[in-house]
Scaffold this motif. Structure first.
Motif, PDB file in Angstrom:
ATOM      1  N   LYS A 179       0.934  -1.088   0.104  1.00 27.73           N
ATOM      2  CA  LYS A 179      -0.005  -0.092  -0.102  1.00 27.73           C
ATOM      3  C   LYS A 179       0.818   1.123   0.110  1.00 27.73           C
ATOM      4  N   THR A 180       1.831   1.337   0.837  1.00 32.73           N
ATOM      5  CA  THR A 180       2.858   2.461   0.800  1.00 32.73           C
ATOM      6  C   THR A 180       3.559   2.525  -0.395  1.00 32.73           C
ATOM      7  N   VAL A 240       0.974   4.265  -2.859  1.00 36.41           N
ATOM      8  CA  VAL A 240       0.817   5.612  -2.744  1.00 36.41           C
ATOM      9  C   VAL A 240       1.854   6.368  -3.313  1.00 36.41           C
ATOM     10  N   TYR A 241       3.129   5.905  -3.324  1.00 33.94           N
ATOM     11  CA  TYR A 241       4.312   6.726  -3.764  1.00 33.94           C
ATOM     12  C   TYR A 241       4.264   6.608  -5.309  1.00 33.94           C
ATOM     13  N   LYS A 263      -6.220  12.191  -7.341  1.00 34.88           N
ATOM     14  CA  LYS A 263      -6.171  13.347  -6.233  1.00 34.88           C
ATOM     15  C   LYS A 263      -7.248  14.323  -6.452  1.00 34.88           C
ATOM     16  N   ARG A 306      -3.277   9.332   3.829  1.00 33.28           N
ATOM     17  CA  ARG A 306      -3.579   9.329   2.499  1.00 33.28           C
ATOM     18  C   ARG A 306      -2.724   9.886   1.615  1.00 33.28           C
ATOM     19  N   ASN A 307      -1.847  11.017   1.980  1.00 34.29           N
ATOM     20  CA  ASN A 307      -0.941  11.785   1.052  1.00 34.29           C
ATOM     21  C   ASN A 307       0.379  11.308   1.621  1.00 34.29           C
ATOM     22  N   GLY A 308       0.633  10.236   2.313  1.00 33.29           N
ATOM     23  CA  GLY A 308       1.890   9.642   2.504  1.00 33.29           C
ATOM     24  C   GLY A 308       2.707  10.634   3.433  1.00 33.29           C
TER      25      GLY A 308
END
Length: 225
Positions: free
Chosen positions: A141-142, A145-146, A160, A188-190
């Protein structure tokens, strides 16, 4: 040691800047090694979960991984080295699963580690030397996100925009307090949490999100409205 803690904190600050950066910020291979080392030594699962994202930065910027430099600081039986090895091995499997470009030498390093640890991917989680369990799903998941924000700009911008829609903002206000909403958006935005924010998110917000995402609850809500 205090010096190690300071180095780790500094490395994580650099990482936060890199994860938000569009690509212009310069980063050396040595800085990447320090960041990877700090993540592998962290006692926070959410911090460790950023490990594959750092490797994505390497791939994006053409930085190669130097196995000698990565492992030479530790004895072969060192717990910290074993953490690094497991994270590199599982990261290579996740990159392959998601069809992402790997940093140079990662596949070679992973191939050398497979006989030692086997295939970690089907297990779903693995344990670091501290006894802390790392969820492979969290790593995936991480990384997503990136990559959605940096490797696929058009889709990322569209997503977004959708996530920042007015209706979402209204629903978040109904379900969460202002502070909880802030943490949801940061996650959500890391963006990095402070220690207090991490604890509060884990104790309160994560449980709320899990309840909201529960299929039976969603089914009930749809039936009632």
């Amino acid at each position: 040691m205090p010096e190690d803690n300071l180095e780790s904190e500094s490395a994580l600050k650099v990482l936060d800047l890199l994860l938000k950066d569009s690509g212009q910020k310069k980063i050396s291979e040595n800085q990447i090694l320090i960041i990877l080392d700090a993540l592998a030594s962290s006692d926070d699962t959410e911090v460790v979960a950023r490990f594959p994202a750092v490797l994505a930065i390497c791939a994006r910027r053409g930085l190669a991984l130097n196995s000698q430099a990565l492992f030479s600081r530790y004895w072969e039986t060192s717990p910290k080295r074993q953490n690094l090895e497991k994270l590199l091995l599982i990261s290579a499997a996740i990159f392959d699963l998601q069809g992402l470009k790997t940093p140079k030498n990662l596949d070679k390093i992973a191939a050398s580690l497979t006989p030692k640890y086997g295939d970690l991917l089907p297990v779903g989680e693995f344990q670091l030397s501290s006894g802390m369990c790392i969820s492979i799903e969290d790593l995936q998941k991480t990384l997503k996100v990136y990559t959605s924000g940096h490797l696929n700009p058009p889709e990322g911008k569209s997503q977004k925009s959708h996530l920042n829609s007015g209706s979402l903002d209204v629903y978040l206000d109904r379900l969460f307090s202002p502070k909880q909403k802030e943490l949801v958006l940061k996650k959500r935005n890391g963006q990095a949490f402070t220690k207090t924010e991490r604890e509060y998110y884990s104790r309160i917000v994560r449980k709320k999100l899990a309840a909201i995402a529960d299929e039976k609850l969603v089914e009930l809500a749809r039936a009632l409205i």
